[in-house]
Design a protein around this motif. Structure first.
Motif, short mmCIF file in Angstrom:
data_model
loop_
_atom_site.label_atom_id
_atom_site.label_comp_id
_atom_site.label_asym_id
_atom_site.label_seq_id
_atom_site.Cartn_x
_atom_site.Cartn_y
_atom_site.Cartn_z
N TRP A 120 -6.05 4.47 -13.69
CA TRP A 120 -6.82 3.63 -14.60
C TRP A 120 -7.28 4.42 -15.83
CZ3 TRP A 120 -12.30 2.92 -15.64
CH2 TRP A 120 -12.60 1.72 -16.29
N SER A 123 -6.75 -5.76 -12.04
CA SER A 123 -5.35 -5.65 -12.44
C SER A 123 -4.72 -7.02 -12.26
CB SER A 123 -4.62 -4.61 -11.59
OG SER A 123 -4.57 -5.02 -10.23
N TYR A 154 -0.44 -4.43 -13.16
CA TYR A 154 -0.69 -3.87 -14.48
C TYR A 154 -2.20 -3.74 -14.63
CZ TYR A 154 4.07 -4.27 -16.27
OH TYR A 154 5.43 -4.10 -16.49
N TRP A 155 -2.63 -2.56 -15.07
CA TRP A 155 -4.06 -2.33 -15.24
C TRP A 155 -4.65 -3.18 -16.35
CZ3 TRP A 155 -6.80 -0.28 -11.69
CH2 TRP A 155 -6.40 0.86 -10.97
N THR A 195 -2.96 4.12 -23.78
CA THR A 195 -2.85 3.01 -24.74
C THR A 195 -3.59 3.34 -26.04
OG1 THR A 195 -4.68 1.91 -23.58
CG2 THR A 195 -2.43 1.17 -23.06
N LEU A 238 -5.90 -0.88 -23.90
CA LEU A 238 -5.62 -1.53 -22.63
C LEU A 238 -6.30 -2.90 -22.66
CD1 LEU A 238 -4.22 -0.87 -19.91
CD2 LEU A 238 -6.45 -0.12 -19.07
N VAL A 246 1.42 -0.50 -17.30
CA VAL A 246 0.54 -0.73 -18.44
C VAL A 246 1.29 -1.48 -19.53
CG1 VAL A 246 -0.85 0.41 -20.23
CG2 VAL A 246 -0.71 1.41 -17.94
N ALA A 287 -4.40 5.19 -18.07
CA ALA A 287 -3.96 3.99 -18.78
C ALA A 287 -4.84 3.74 -20.00
CB ALA A 287 -3.99 2.78 -17.84
#
Length: 175
Positions: free
Chosen positions: A82, A145, A130-131, A89, A98, A168, A85
């Motif tokens: 997490w 998620s 996907y987070w 991003t 994110l 992600v 991610a």
């Protein structure tokens, strides 16, 4: 000798299973909630970005780790913890981040599974979690998620938040 052969066979089978692709299944009796017409290709992005006309958000068409070329996503989507991610991003620049869980849910195509997303707009989406950037309000040791196999929203535990790696997709606000 037999033990090393068995280990090799298990490795090969695991690799093949991990890269198995599934054919999307859609129910024609259910009206699509995210049709192609909901998205607009962003000029100057070579087709790698789309604007969701309904939300105003701009999405990368490929999962992080893939590359957009010839109207397709190439490569394997990468998985991150997490916190990775969130960092990955943001490091993309251009305002990418994110998405929160509500934003990520807007990509779910309720008429389809495996993956539950518009495959024309978001090709080769992994049928994994996907987070989102959203921690669970009642307990921030958890994060939300979205699983794109069936489009379900999940709360990942602290173990998952810090150790489990999910895919992600990056988003940014329109200018």
């Amino acid at each position: 000798m037999k033990a090393s052969y068995n280990a090799l066979l298990i490795t090969v089978m695991s690799t093949l299973l991990a890269h198995t692709t599934y054919a999307q299944t859609c129910n024609s009796q259910i009206k699509k909630v995210v049709p192609d017409t909901r998205y607009q290709i962003i000029e100057g992005s070579n087709g790698s970005e789309v604007k969701d006309i309904k939300t105003g958000l701009i999405w990368q068409r490929c999962s992080v780790g893939q590359m957009w070329a010839n109207n397709q996503c190439y490569g394997t989507p990468q998985s991150y913890t997490w916190s990775e991610a969130l960092q990955k991003t943001k490091a993309l620049g251009n305002g990418y981040r994110l998405p929160n869980v509500k934003e990520l849910q807007t990509l779910v195509e309720e008429a389809c599974v495996s993956p539950a997303i518009n495959e024309t707009i978001f090709p080769t989406t992994a049928i994994n979690d996907y987070w989102s950037s959203s921690p669970k309000t009642s307990d921030n040791r958890y994060a939300w998620s979205v699983n794109f196999e069936e489009g379900t929203v999940n709360s990942a535990s602290i173990y998952y938040k810090t150790a489990k790696k999910f895919n992600v997709r990056a988003v940014r606000n329109s200018n």
